[in-house]
Design an enzyme around this catalytic site. Structure first.
Site, PDB file in Angstrom:
ATOM      1  N   LYS A  77       0.547  -0.880   0.095  1.00  0.00           N
ATOM      2  CA  LYS A  77       0.059   0.149  -0.246  1.00  0.00           C
ATOM      3  C   LYS A  77       1.013   1.156   0.153  1.00  0.00           C
ATOM      4  CE  LYS A  77      -2.512  -3.358   0.072  1.00  0.00           C
ATOM      5  NZ  LYS A  77      -4.289  -3.871   0.483  1.00  0.00           N
TER       6      LYS A  77
HETATM    7  C1  LIG Z   1      -4.767  -5.129   0.961  1.00  0.00           C
HETATM    8  C2  LIG Z   1      -6.523  -4.715   0.871  1.00  0.00           C
HETATM    9  C3  LIG Z   1      -6.998  -5.134   2.243  1.00  0.00           C
HETATM   10  C4  LIG Z   1      -5.774  -5.582   3.669  1.00  0.00           C
HETATM   11  O1  LIG Z   1      -5.345  -4.690   4.490  1.00  0.00           O
HETATM   12  P1  LIG Z   1      -4.154  -5.804   4.836  1.00  0.00           P
HETATM   13  O2  LIG Z   1      -3.476  -4.666   5.737  1.00  0.00           O
HETATM   14  O3  LIG Z   1      -3.203  -6.803   4.419  1.00  0.00           O
HETATM   15  O4  LIG Z   1      -5.355  -6.394   5.442  1.00  0.00           O
HETATM   16  C5  LIG Z   1      -8.462  -4.963   2.365  1.00  0.00           C
HETATM   17  N1  LIG Z   1      -9.169  -4.097   1.244  1.00  0.00           N
HETATM   18  C6  LIG Z   1      -8.858  -4.131  -0.198  1.00  0.00           C
HETATM   19  C7  LIG Z   1      -9.240  -3.476  -0.856  1.00  0.00           C
HETATM   20  C8  LIG Z   1      -7.304  -4.640  -0.143  1.00  0.00           C
HETATM   21  O5  LIG Z   1      -6.472  -3.794  -0.659  1.00  0.00           O
END
Ligand SMILES: *Cc1c(COP(=O)(O)O)cnc(C)c1O
Length: 384
Positions: free
Chosen positions: A189
């Site tokens: 992210k």
């Molecule tokens: C990556 C992601 C998640 C999960 O995030 P984590 O921190 O890895 O649990 C949830 N929703 C979306 C849209 C994502 O891209």
């Protein structure tokens, strides 16, 4: 693919941007003697709430656990339906199942990859109590019409802003217009703490309950107990979880948050160059900012359709042959075994996009030479 085949170093699809400041921040936490959830988590929450224009922020171990907590504090449970896009990382569709509710898939808009008031409306059932609206790949979801549809029906709109830090919606940070939003600090992210997440909410009572629930529903936090020599007896009023972030992670998050404007500006600059140099390629479309906001370009996805000379798999193969790591586009949860057999409305746009999109390499440290290589490989797939 490796340097052996191309003679060139591999181009990654994504790289986190971490440096000496993060290392120093972690060292300071270790030297302090307090590494679990404590003062740095509290400081990161305050800084994040302020940066995202949120009333309250509660740090968690991931966005997945933040989504889980969001549904708990919103009162969602067995017998309830939660409308979610299938076109999202699987955690979005999994979250309702953690509270015993049923995910109901909505289709998305082809331009943004996000749900709209129309696609949500088409998926509502008499049992719908919540909607999870995702800022997919960092593209801001058009939240106001979705809230205009849901608020009068008593349906809670949870914003899954996992990818959204630094994106704006109608001039404010994404998430600021939601009653409750969940964020991710996974390295894939925009900001990273290794693993980690955040829940932001406009409702102080939801924040208070989430703060207790993430820590076993303890009435006195471990950090507060530590602060006093004779701590008051704690009480466990309901069944809680261990969804805590550590001070080690929060220290990294504080440094990363300070870099957010620079990170987003750099990603938008690289995306603009890609757009400029690929605009004339027939059959290739890059995701763009919608009219209502500006994205952080967490994922720069491209759709290929005829007359582009190869399909998505062909393009991935020819990028790999050139030493370039790209990724298939966003997955579709309803096509996965874990969610097979669920009834859903037709999802034609989701199925088209999940089959025909890919994510191009884009990271802060990307060089002009790396960008040139990707552009050349996309302009002439299969030719080397
Ligand atoms: C990556 C992601 C998640 C999960 O995030 P984590 O921190 O890895 O649990 C949830 N929703 C979306 C849209 C994502 O891209």
């Amino acid at each position: 693919m490796t340097a052996v085949e191309t003679g060139l170093p591999r181009v990654d699809v994504m790289r986190p941007w971490l440096g000496p400041e993060e290392i120093a921040a972690v060292a300071e936490v270790i030297e302090s003697g307090w590494v679990a959830q404590g003062p740095r988590v509290a400081a990161f929450e305050a800084a994040f709430a302020s940066a995202m224009d949120a009333r309250a922020a509660v740090a968690t171990s991931s966005c997945t656990t933040a989504l889980h907590l969001a549904l708990v504090v919103a009162g969602i449970g067995p017998g309830d339906d939660v409308v979610v896009p299938s076109f999202s990382f699987v955690a979005t569709a999994n979250a309702p199942t953690y509270v015993g509710a049923r995910p109901v898939f909505a289709d998305v808009d082809a331009a943004t990859g996000n749900v709209t008031a129309e696609t949500v409306a088409a998926a509502l059932t008499p049992a719908t109590r919540a909607v999870i609206a995702v800022d997919q790949g960092g593209v801001p979801v058009d939240l106001d019409p979705i809230r205009a549809l849901c608020d009068p029906l008593g349906i809670v709109v949870v914003e899954d802003a996992a990818c959204g830090a630094g994106s704006t919606y109608r001039g404010r940070p994404v998430g600021a217009g939601a009653e409750i939003a969940a964020w991710s600090f996974h390295p894939r992210k925009i900001l990273t703490t290794g693993e980690g997440g955040m829940l932001t909410t406009s409702r102080p009572e939801w924040a208070d309950r989430a703060r207790r629930l993430r820590e076993h529903a303890m009435s006195v936090s471990a950090a507060d107990r530590h602060a006093s020599l004779v701590s008051p007896p704690e009480e466990y009023g309901e069944i809680g979880f261990n969804f805590r972030m550590t001070d080690l992670q929060a220290a990294v998050g504080l440094v990363q948050l300070g870099r957010l404007p620079e990170i987003v500006a750099r990603r938008r600059e690289i995306a603009a160059r890609y757009r400029d140099r690929l605009a004339d390629v027939p059959g290739l479309r890059l995701v763009e900012d919608p009219a209502w906001g500006a994205g952080n370009v967490q994922s720069l996805w491209a759709e290929v359709r005829p007359p582009y000379p190869v399909d998505r798999e062909g393009l991935l193969r020819s990028l790999a042959a050139a030493g370039i790591s790209a990724r298939r586009g966003i997955m579709a949860a309803h096509l996965q075994p874990a969610h097979a057999g669920r009834d859903h409305v037709p999802l034609p746009v989701t199925e088209r996009l999940t089959g025909a999109t890919l994510i191009l390499p884009l990271f802060h440290q990307m060089t002009d030479a790396e960008l040139d290589r990707v552009v050349e490989a996309v302009r002439a797939p299969g030719e080397r």
